[in-house]
Design a protein around this motif. Structure first.
Motif, PDB file in Angstrom:
ATOM      1  N   GLU A  96       0.803  -1.230   0.000  1.00  0.00           N
ATOM      2  CA  GLU A  96       0.000   0.000   0.000  1.00  0.00           C
ATOM      3  C   GLU A  96       0.831   1.272   0.000  1.00  0.00           C
ATOM      4  OE1 GLU A  96      -0.431   2.035   2.887  1.00  0.00           O
ATOM      5  OE2 GLU A  96       0.835   0.824   4.192  1.00  0.00           O
ATOM      6  N   ARG A 117       1.630  -7.437  -1.351  1.00  0.00           N
ATOM      7  CA  ARG A 117       1.067  -7.606  -0.007  1.00  0.00           C
ATOM      8  C   ARG A 117       0.203  -6.394   0.339  1.00  0.00           C
ATOM      9  NH1 ARG A 117       6.500  -7.162   3.776  1.00  0.00           N
ATOM     10  NH2 ARG A 117       6.990  -4.976   3.340  1.00  0.00           N
ATOM     11  N   ASP A 118      -0.317  -6.385   1.549  1.00  0.00           N
ATOM     12  CA  ASP A 118      -1.252  -5.329   1.991  1.00  0.00           C
ATOM     13  C   ASP A 118      -2.504  -5.322   1.104  1.00  0.00           C
ATOM     14  OD1 ASP A 118       0.916  -4.549   3.648  1.00  0.00           O
ATOM     15  OD2 ASP A 118       1.588  -3.044   2.193  1.00  0.00           O
TER      16      ASP A 118
HETATM   17 MG    MG Z   1       3.427  -2.382   3.254  1.00  0.00          MG
END
Ligand code: MG
Ligand code: OAA
Length: 229
Positions: A96, A117-118
């Motif tokens: 993010e 990820r995130d």
């Molecule tokens: Mg992150």
């Protein structure tokens, strides 16, 4: 590998790229003679997005996101970041924070032949991502790579400035010189499919519409009443 950052590559014409986004990947893939598809291993991280944009390409070492940081600065509104690695990796190179930086620059999404990820945050932010994997495994920032050089994902070459079209069916690349032709071909295919859809809505069968019924005997397909020997 050359460690080079190419600035200001020629980009596909913005208006044609925006037109491209009106058509789905399956349609454009068919309309362009089944070219450019990155294959089923590059999947949408969340469903329901369709984007087209111009590629800023990154060639990274596996497990190392240094060159993504370098590439962010090269991105302009309307771009899509395209990340390949020099050998296969599923590590979560992008999350993010990167998405925040790219959204600020007007980047439309990410295509990455590695992990991200995130994903809950990416979803909440409305930043579309297509990836080979989801992985919490983090990466380092240590090894030189390249930005805006030709890369290959799923056997498809992607040059900086080429158009990238992505939706729930996956991702395809259209050479930057061919985008207007691809749009024309996609429109024609959609008109043809609209006529077919209207016919199917009235009960016409593909067997008849496509002239398949007459070909079945020649293919050795015969109809046999149930129970007949
Ligand atoms: Mg992150
Ligand atoms: O910072 C990283 O290494 C990747 C990441 O999780 C983010 O962009 O949020």
């Amino acid at each position: 590998m050359r460690t080079v950052v190419v600035t200001n590559p020629p980009r596909a014409e913005a208006a044609a790229v925006d037109e491209l986004a009106k058509h789905g990947v399956a349609t454009v893939h068919e309309a362009t003679g089944r070219t450019g598809y990155l294959g089923p291993s590059i999947r949408p991280v969340h469903l329901g997005s369709r984007i087209a944009g111009t590629a800023v390409t990154v060639l990274s070492w596996p497990g190392d996101n240094l060159m993504i940081h370098v590439a962010v600065e090269q991105c302009r509104p309307g771009d899509v970041l395209v990340v390949a690695t020099t050998s296969p990796s599923t590590d979560g190179m992008f999350g993010e924070l990167f998405a925040t930086a790219l959204q600020y620059r007007g980047v439309r999404g990410l295509v990455i032949d590695a992990g991200v990820r995130d994903v809950a945050d990416l979803h909440a932010m409305g930043f579309p991502v297509w990836s080979a994997a989801v992985s919490a495994q983090g990466t380092v920032k240590a090894t030189p790579g390249a930005v805006n050089v030709p890369v290959t994902i799923g056997g498809q070459p992607i040059r900086p400035g080429d158009a990238v079209l992505a939706d729930d069916d996956g991702v395809m690349c259209i050479p930057r010189e061919s985008v207007a032709d691809a749009v024309t071909a996609a429109r024609a295919r959609e008109e043809k499919e609209a006529a077919t859809r209207a016919a199917f809505q009235k009960g016409e069968l593909g067997l008849d519409r496509y002239g398949l019924r007459d070909r079945l005997p020649g293919m050795g397909i015969e109809y046999v009443e149930y129970g007949a020997s």
